[in-house]
Design a protein around this motif. Structure first.
Motif, PDB file in Angstrom:
ATOM      1  N   VAL A  54       0.846  -1.204   0.000  1.00 30.43           N
ATOM      2  CA  VAL A  54       0.000   0.000   0.000  1.00 30.43           C
ATOM      3  C   VAL A  54       0.878   1.250   0.000  1.00 30.43           C
ATOM      4  O   VAL A  54       0.613   2.200  -0.752  1.00 30.43           O
ATOM      5  CB  VAL A  54      -0.946   0.003   1.231  1.00 30.43           C
ATOM      6  CG1 VAL A  54      -1.741   1.297   1.293  1.00 30.43           C
ATOM      7  CG2 VAL A  54      -1.860  -1.197   1.203  1.00 30.43           C
ATOM      8  N   PHE A  55       1.938   1.242   0.804  1.00 32.72           N
ATOM      9  CA  PHE A  55       2.857   2.383   0.829  1.00 32.72           C
ATOM     10  C   PHE A  55       3.512   2.582  -0.534  1.00 32.72           C
ATOM     11  O   PHE A  55       3.679   3.713  -0.996  1.00 32.72           O
ATOM     12  CB  PHE A  55       3.925   2.196   1.899  1.00 32.72           C
ATOM     13  CG  PHE A  55       3.393   2.212   3.315  1.00 32.72           C
ATOM     14  CD1 PHE A  55       2.238   2.900   3.643  1.00 32.72           C
ATOM     15  CD2 PHE A  55       4.061   1.543   4.323  1.00 32.72           C
ATOM     16  CE1 PHE A  55       1.759   2.927   4.940  1.00 32.72           C
ATOM     17  CE2 PHE A  55       3.596   1.563   5.621  1.00 32.72           C
ATOM     18  CZ  PHE A  55       2.433   2.250   5.932  1.00 32.72           C
ATOM     19  N   ASP A  56       3.883   1.475  -1.208  1.00 29.56           N
ATOM     20  CA  ASP A  56       4.482   1.584  -2.538  1.00 29.56           C
ATOM     21  C   ASP A  56       3.519   2.211  -3.541  1.00 29.56           C
ATOM     22  O   ASP A  56       3.916   3.016  -4.382  1.00 29.56           O
ATOM     23  CB  ASP A  56       4.940   0.217  -3.038  1.00 29.56           C
ATOM     24  CG  ASP A  56       6.157  -0.315  -2.313  1.00 29.56           C
ATOM     25  OD1 ASP A  56       6.838   0.505  -1.621  1.00 29.56           O
ATOM     26  OD2 ASP A  56       6.438  -1.511  -2.419  1.00 29.56           O
ATOM     27  N   GLU A  57       2.239   1.847  -3.454  1.00 31.98           N
ATOM     28  CA  GLU A  57       1.236   2.439  -4.344  1.00 31.98           C
ATOM     29  C   GLU A  57       1.061   3.939  -4.068  1.00 31.98           C
ATOM     30  O   GLU A  57       0.907   4.730  -4.986  1.00 31.98           O
ATOM     31  CB  GLU A  57      -0.104   1.739  -4.192  1.00 31.98           C
ATOM     32  CG  GLU A  57      -0.175   0.375  -4.824  1.00 31.98           C
ATOM     33  CD  GLU A  57      -1.554  -0.233  -4.688  1.00 31.98           C
ATOM     34  OE1 GLU A  57      -2.550   0.518  -4.732  1.00 31.98           O
ATOM     35  OE2 GLU A  57      -1.620  -1.465  -4.522  1.00 31.98           O
ATOM     36  N   LEU A  58       1.073   4.309  -2.784  1.00 32.35           N
ATOM     37  CA  LEU A  58       0.852   5.698  -2.426  1.00 32.35           C
ATOM     38  C   LEU A  58       2.071   6.586  -2.681  1.00 32.35           C
ATOM     39  O   LEU A  58       1.947   7.687  -3.206  1.00 32.35           O
ATOM     40  CB  LEU A  58       0.473   5.811  -0.941  1.00 32.35           C
ATOM     41  CG  LEU A  58      -0.895   5.259  -0.547  1.00 32.35           C
ATOM     42  CD1 LEU A  58      -1.047   5.280   0.972  1.00 32.35           C
ATOM     43  CD2 LEU A  58      -1.995   6.082  -1.189  1.00 32.35           C
TER      44      LEU A  58
END
Length: 63
Positions: A54-58
């Motif tokens: 999720v952090f990578d997507e954001l």
């Protein structure tokens, strides 16, 4: 299961259904958190393990 529903003491009618919605305009939100919240490296590791995708997507992948 006998007598499992009782009238409220100060009411002539029982409450039926959902409670009325709160008027959110009258709510006040406050916090007592410090300006900076200390976080341990173990806590960061847990968040990276569970939410890394999720952090990578954001924010994009780590460089």
């Amino acid at each position: 299961m006998l007598d499992y529903v009782r009238l409220p003491v100060n009411s002539a009618q029982p409450h039926v259904g959902r409670p009325p919605k709160d008027d959110l305009a009258s709510w006040t939100v406050t916090d007592d958190w410090p300006e900076r919240v200390p976080v341990t490296s173990a806590e960061v590791d847990v968040f990276e393990a569970w939410f890394g995708d999720v952090f990578d997507e954001l924010f994009g992948p780590c460089q």
